[in-house]
Design a protein around this motif. Structure first.
Motif, PDB file in Angstrom:
ATOM      1  N   THR A 163      24.659  -1.550  32.732  1.00 15.79           N
ATOM      2  CA  THR A 163      23.500  -1.802  33.598  1.00 15.79           C
ATOM      3  C   THR A 163      23.833  -2.854  34.650  1.00 15.79           C
ATOM      4  N   LYS A 164      24.479  -3.948  34.227  1.00 15.61           N
ATOM      5  CA  LYS A 164      24.861  -5.000  35.168  1.00 15.61           C
ATOM      6  C   LYS A 164      25.873  -4.477  36.188  1.00 15.61           C
TER       7      LYS A 164
ATOM      8  N   SER B 150      21.329   3.812  30.562  1.00 10.36           N
ATOM      9  CA  SER B 150      22.567   3.342  29.937  1.00 10.36           C
ATOM     10  C   SER B 150      22.460   3.386  28.412  1.00 10.36           C
TER      11      SER B 150
ATOM     12  N   SER C 217      14.655  -1.631  32.191  1.00 12.83           N
ATOM     13  CA  SER C 217      14.573  -1.013  33.518  1.00 12.83           C
ATOM     14  C   SER C 217      15.038   0.443  33.431  1.00 12.83           C
TER      15      SER C 217
ATOM     16  N   ILE D 148      17.459   1.938  34.963  1.00 14.75           N
ATOM     17  CA  ILE D 148      18.923   1.979  34.842  1.00 14.75           C
ATOM     18  C   ILE D 148      19.346   1.574  33.435  1.00 14.75           C
ATOM     19  N   GLY D 149      18.699   0.549  32.881  1.00 14.83           N
ATOM     20  CA  GLY D 149      19.035   0.090  31.545  1.00 14.83           C
ATOM     21  C   GLY D 149      18.753   1.144  30.484  1.00 14.83           C
TER      22      GLY D 149
ATOM     23  N   ALA E 247      25.512  -0.938  26.856  1.00 13.44           N
ATOM     24  CA  ALA E 247      24.444  -0.557  27.779  1.00 13.44           C
ATOM     25  C   ALA E 247      24.123  -1.693  28.744  1.00 13.44           C
TER      26      ALA E 247
ATOM     27  N   LEU F  40      16.426  -6.228  31.897  1.00 12.15           N
ATOM     28  CA  LEU F  40      17.388  -5.270  32.453  1.00 12.15           C
ATOM     29  C   LEU F  40      17.443  -3.995  31.622  1.00 12.15           C
ATOM     30  N   LEU F  41      17.479  -4.150  30.312  1.00 16.69           N
ATOM     31  CA  LEU F  41      17.567  -2.987  29.432  1.00 16.69           C
ATOM     32  C   LEU F  41      16.297  -2.141  29.468  1.00 16.69           C
TER      33      LEU F  41
ATOM     34  N   GLU G  47      26.166  -1.362  37.172  1.00 19.16           N
ATOM     35  CA  GLU G  47      25.486  -0.420  38.075  1.00 19.16           C
ATOM     36  C   GLU G  47      24.688  -1.164  39.139  1.00 19.16           C
TER      37      GLU G  47
END
Length: 270
Positions: free
Chosen positions: A43-44, A27, A21, A23-24, A39, A18-19, A46
């Protein structure tokens, strides 16, 4: 930039993915000082908001195809995040089939009308959703606290408001009432941020400037409003808004879970 490992925090493979990505990474870079936990949480959030926004498009398609009408009210103290929540909720739905209503101070002509009249004029037509950034409930809290209405006008409103909302719902309209709730400390913090930001200074009004001083008076009238207008068919949905991301997710989730929409074929949406 990619995240390979971190110290002092346990991350799963899914967390690291996720981080890493887009979006991650956004963040992670949103603050000058990297905060991995924050962050990951953002991310989660969002991703959850995007999931709910996608579902809201399906809900709106049903509204359009079946000529339904939806009214969503956003109330709460100054700086509670009502406007920001509305912007996130409406970010991807069809702009031709919804309206955001944030009425200014009544004109001289409107002041002489039945109080609810200018709100009636803003109610949705079939196939439309209307989001009120503050509503007729100004007369339940803001107006009496600040001396913008007489005691008789306030009492008249309280006598009529429940019947008014029943008439709205009897006209085959779904009505949702959100109250965004923040602490006094959080409001003070947000006011400070607004005043220090040249892009947001315009948001501070004379009413906002007095909000902290009149905190207890707002509380008194808020409690009266809940006691009188929290009805089985049109309850108040209290949203803890100290954390804006959580508040937006709760509001979106409530709409999706409590409006009984169905998936419609694209050709049904005009």
């Amino acid at each position: 930039m990619t995240i390979k490992d971190t110290k002092h925090i346990q991350l799963s493979e899914d967390d690291i993915s996720l981080l890493n990505s887009p979006i991650g990474l956004r963040s992670l870079l949103s603050d000058k000082k990297t905060n991995v936990e924050k962050a990951l949480r953002l991310t989660k959030h969002e991703l959850k908001i995007k999931e709910l926004q996608t579902e809201l498009i399906k809900l709106q398609n049903w509204v359009i195809a079946k000529n339904k009408k939806i009214v969503v009210i956003f109330e709460g103290r100054d700086a509670a995040g009502k406007g920001g929540a509305i912007r996130r909720i409406t970010a991807y739905i069809n702009p031709r089939q919804y309206r955001i209503v944030a009425l200014p101070k009544p004109t001289v002509e409107e002041t002489g009308q039945w109080y609810f009249q200018r709100y009636v004029n803003k109610l949705p037509k079939p196939g439309e959703m209307v989001f009120f950034d503050r509503s007729w409930y100004n007369r339940a809290v803001v107006e009496p606290v600040n001396g913008f209405c007489t005691k008789l006008q306030y009492q008249s409103f309280m006598k009529q408001v429940n019947s008014f909302e029943r008439m709205i719902m009897d006209s085959d309209t779904y009505l949702i009432k959100f109250y965004f709730s923040i602490t006094k400390e959080e409001q003070a913090f947000r006011f400070k941020e607004i005043k220090s930001d040249p892009l947001k200074k315009w948001k501070m009004t004379a009413v906002d400037e007095k909000a902290q001083e009149l905190w207890d008076e707002y509380t008194e009238f808020k409690v009266k409003m809940f006691e009188h207008t929290d009805l089985k068919d049109s309850p108040w949905v209290i949203v803890d808004a100290d954390r804006k991301t959580d508040a937006r997710i709760k509001a979106l989730s409530y709409m999706i879970e409590n409006i009984p929409y169905e998936i419609v074929e694209e050709e049904e949406v005009q």
